[in-house]
Design a protein around this motif. Structure first.
Motif, short mmCIF file in Angstrom:
data_model
loop_
_atom_site.label_atom_id
_atom_site.label_comp_id
_atom_site.label_asym_id
_atom_site.label_seq_id
_atom_site.Cartn_x
_atom_site.Cartn_y
_atom_site.Cartn_z
N PRO A 10 -25.70 -58.41 11.29
CA PRO A 10 -27.30 -58.17 10.58
C PRO A 10 -27.13 -57.27 9.42
O PRO A 10 -28.01 -56.09 9.43
CB PRO A 10 -28.18 -57.76 11.69
CG PRO A 10 -27.17 -57.21 12.43
CD PRO A 10 -26.02 -57.54 12.38
N ASN A 11 -25.93 -57.34 8.68
CA ASN A 11 -26.05 -56.32 7.25
C ASN A 11 -26.48 -57.14 6.12
O ASN A 11 -26.13 -56.37 4.96
CB ASN A 11 -24.69 -55.75 7.40
CG ASN A 11 -23.56 -56.67 7.58
OD1 ASN A 11 -23.69 -57.81 7.08
ND2 ASN A 11 -22.54 -56.17 7.78
N GLY A 12 -26.96 -58.16 6.32
CA GLY A 12 -27.37 -59.10 4.77
C GLY A 12 -27.67 -60.20 5.26
O GLY A 12 -27.62 -60.67 6.63
N PRO A 13 -28.19 -61.00 4.31
CA PRO A 13 -28.72 -62.50 4.86
C PRO A 13 -27.72 -63.49 5.04
O PRO A 13 -26.76 -63.39 4.46
CB PRO A 13 -29.55 -62.86 3.57
CG PRO A 13 -29.00 -61.83 2.47
CD PRO A 13 -28.59 -60.67 2.86
N GLU A 41 -23.59 -59.03 16.08
CA GLU A 41 -22.72 -58.13 15.96
C GLU A 41 -23.39 -56.87 15.25
O GLU A 41 -23.22 -56.66 14.18
CB GLU A 41 -21.51 -58.75 15.44
CG GLU A 41 -20.77 -59.69 16.19
CD GLU A 41 -19.57 -60.21 15.81
OE1 GLU A 41 -18.97 -59.57 14.77
OE2 GLU A 41 -18.55 -60.64 16.71
N ASP A 42 -24.22 -56.15 16.05
CA ASP A 42 -24.80 -54.94 15.19
C ASP A 42 -24.66 -53.69 15.65
O ASP A 42 -25.41 -52.78 15.86
CB ASP A 42 -26.32 -55.39 15.90
CG ASP A 42 -26.61 -55.31 17.20
OD1 ASP A 42 -25.62 -55.32 18.10
OD2 ASP A 42 -27.73 -54.95 17.81
N ILE A 43 -23.23 -53.23 15.69
CA ILE A 43 -22.91 -52.09 16.35
C ILE A 43 -22.79 -50.99 14.80
O ILE A 43 -22.40 -49.98 15.08
CB ILE A 43 -21.65 -52.09 17.04
CG1 ILE A 43 -20.43 -52.70 16.32
CG2 ILE A 43 -21.77 -52.68 18.25
CD1 ILE A 43 -19.14 -52.62 17.00
N ASP A 44 -22.94 -51.72 13.76
CA ASP A 44 -22.69 -50.67 12.61
C ASP A 44 -24.15 -50.28 12.35
O ASP A 44 -25.01 -50.70 11.71
CB ASP A 44 -22.25 -51.66 11.43
CG ASP A 44 -22.23 -50.67 10.13
OD1 ASP A 44 -22.57 -49.63 10.09
OD2 ASP A 44 -21.30 -51.09 8.92
N GLY A 45 -24.48 -49.24 13.11
CA GLY A 45 -25.85 -48.48 12.92
C GLY A 45 -26.45 -48.26 11.64
O GLY A 45 -27.67 -48.51 11.47
N GLU A 46 -25.60 -47.98 10.69
CA GLU A 46 -26.09 -47.42 9.42
C GLU A 46 -26.43 -48.69 8.54
O GLU A 46 -27.23 -48.64 7.52
CB GLU A 46 -24.93 -46.79 8.68
CG GLU A 46 -24.81 -45.16 9.03
CD GLU A 46 -23.92 -44.37 8.41
OE1 GLU A 46 -23.33 -44.74 7.16
OE2 GLU A 46 -23.80 -43.17 8.75
N ARG A 47 -25.64 -49.98 8.62
CA ARG A 47 -25.92 -51.08 7.99
C ARG A 47 -26.62 -52.12 8.61
O ARG A 47 -27.31 -53.22 8.08
CB ARG A 47 -24.50 -51.64 7.57
CG ARG A 47 -23.74 -50.61 6.83
CD ARG A 47 -22.36 -51.25 6.51
NE ARG A 47 -22.40 -52.44 5.50
CZ ARG A 47 -21.44 -53.42 5.64
NH1 ARG A 47 -20.49 -53.44 6.28
NH2 ARG A 47 -21.66 -54.39 4.84
N SER A 48 -26.79 -52.19 9.94
CA SER A 48 -27.52 -53.21 10.67
C SER A 48 -28.83 -53.09 10.50
O SER A 48 -29.38 -52.09 10.75
CB SER A 48 -27.03 -52.99 12.26
OG SER A 48 -25.54 -53.36 12.57
N SER A 75 -24.75 -54.18 20.39
CA SER A 75 -25.29 -52.72 20.88
C SER A 75 -25.64 -52.41 22.12
O SER A 75 -25.96 -51.34 22.59
CB SER A 75 -26.46 -52.86 19.60
OG SER A 75 -27.52 -53.29 19.94
N ALA A 76 -25.79 -53.59 22.81
CA ALA A 76 -26.11 -53.33 24.36
C ALA A 76 -24.70 -53.10 25.30
O ALA A 76 -24.68 -52.96 26.39
CB ALA A 76 -26.88 -54.42 24.98
N LEU A 181 -11.43 -55.21 18.68
CA LEU A 181 -11.81 -54.82 20.15
C LEU A 181 -13.12 -55.51 20.65
O LEU A 181 -13.21 -56.05 21.81
CB LEU A 181 -11.70 -53.55 20.36
CG LEU A 181 -11.97 -52.91 21.71
CD1 LEU A 181 -10.83 -53.34 22.88
CD2 LEU A 181 -11.86 -51.43 22.05
N ALA A 182 -14.07 -55.13 19.80
CA ALA A 182 -15.49 -55.73 20.20
C ALA A 182 -15.38 -57.27 20.30
O ALA A 182 -15.95 -57.78 21.31
CB ALA A 182 -16.76 -55.06 19.20
#
Length: 279
Positions: A10-13, A41-48, A75-76, A181-182
């Motif tokens: 979720p870092n862009g449409p 896949e939302d572990i990029d906190g600054e961009r998600s 993120s969970a 890894l993720a």
């Protein structure tokens, strides 16, 4: 039972390329009486951004796609990534690295799928691990795992050669885990039996097969499909402002008709938006 997934960040449409990837995963599952899962896949906190997640759900339903079960969020799962990293450290397979991209580029003598191959600068040095990235010693890992194979439904049987990447980063300085890894851990946790994704990620499966062996994870089959590409030959990308699904949806376009147009071109090769594809 076959289980597939669509896993956007979720870092862009979403754009047409995402729609095609989602349709491939969805349709393969439905054709074979299986399940189709959705993972964010939302572990990029600054961009998600949470608002993109809501748009994703609307876009997929607009295309006529429904997923099975609850939406999963990376993120969970941070504790799972940490635990796997600690296991690999305990096996003596990870080492800290503080090299910058510029230093790697300057020292590299070979190129791999992701650019200059890391030359192993920190592998045998005493590096302060605080705030460092952690790399996989691929040669040592392959010695431990032994010969490995994997199967792509389109390309056929493959021999795992993760060495093409060099010592990849598994625990990043700025994120809880790398994509390698993720994604590997998530596919195992979600019971994915067929990993569908674009041909641009074909090389990554060599690394993922190695991680499955090291961590004792189940081995899925893979299905690497063709890409939708721009008239200049580049794949569609958020950063270049490729038209979003959300914009097309809000403009009143028929999402089901768009999905059918994409389905008509579900074949292994790339799809040029300037030539053999029409909306």
């Amino acid at each position: 039972m076959i289980v597939t997934r669509f896993a956007p960040s979720p870092n862009g449409p979403l754009h047409l390329g995402h729609a095609f990837a989602a349709l491939v995963a969805h349709d393969l599952a439905r054709e074979r009486g299986g399940q189709f899962h959705l993972r964010i896949e939302d572990i990029d906190g600054e961009r998600s951004r949470a608002e993109f997640v809501e748009e994703f759900l609307l876009d997929l339903r607009w295309l006529g796609l429904e997923w099975d079960g609850a939406v999963a969020f990376q993120s969970a799962r941070l504790a799972r990534y940490t635990e796997a990293g600690e296991r690999l450290k305990a096996m003596g397979l990870l080492y800290p690295c503080r090299c910058t991209r510029a230093e790697i580029t300057a020292a590299a003598t070979e190129a791999g799928p992701d650019g200059p191959i890391y030359p192993g600068t920190c592998r045998h040095h005493d590096v302060n691990p605080e705030g460092a990235a952690w790399r996989l010693d691929v040669t040592r890992a392959m010695d431990l795992a032994g010969p490995l194979e994997w199967v792509d439904e389109i390309a056929g049987p493959q021999v795992a050669t993760p060495q093409i990447f060099g010592d990849v980063v598994l625990l990043r300085k700025d994120l809880p885990a790398s994509y390698h890894l993720a994604a590997t851990l998530d596919d195992a946790a979600d019971g994915i039996t067929l990993v569908t994704r674009g041909m641009d990620l074909f090389p990554a499966s060599h690394v993922h097969r190695l991680l499955q062996a090291l961590l004792g994870l189940p081995v899925p089959a893979w299905h690497h499909h063709g890409l939708l590409i721009e008239p200049d030959g580049r794949k569609l990308a958020k950063r270049r402002g490729s038209p979003s699904l959300g914009d097309r949806r809000r403009a009143g376009e028929d999402g089901w008709a768009l999905a059918e147009a994409l389905r008509a071109h579900r074949f292994p090769g790339d799809i040029s938006l300037s030539g053999n594809w029409t909306p």
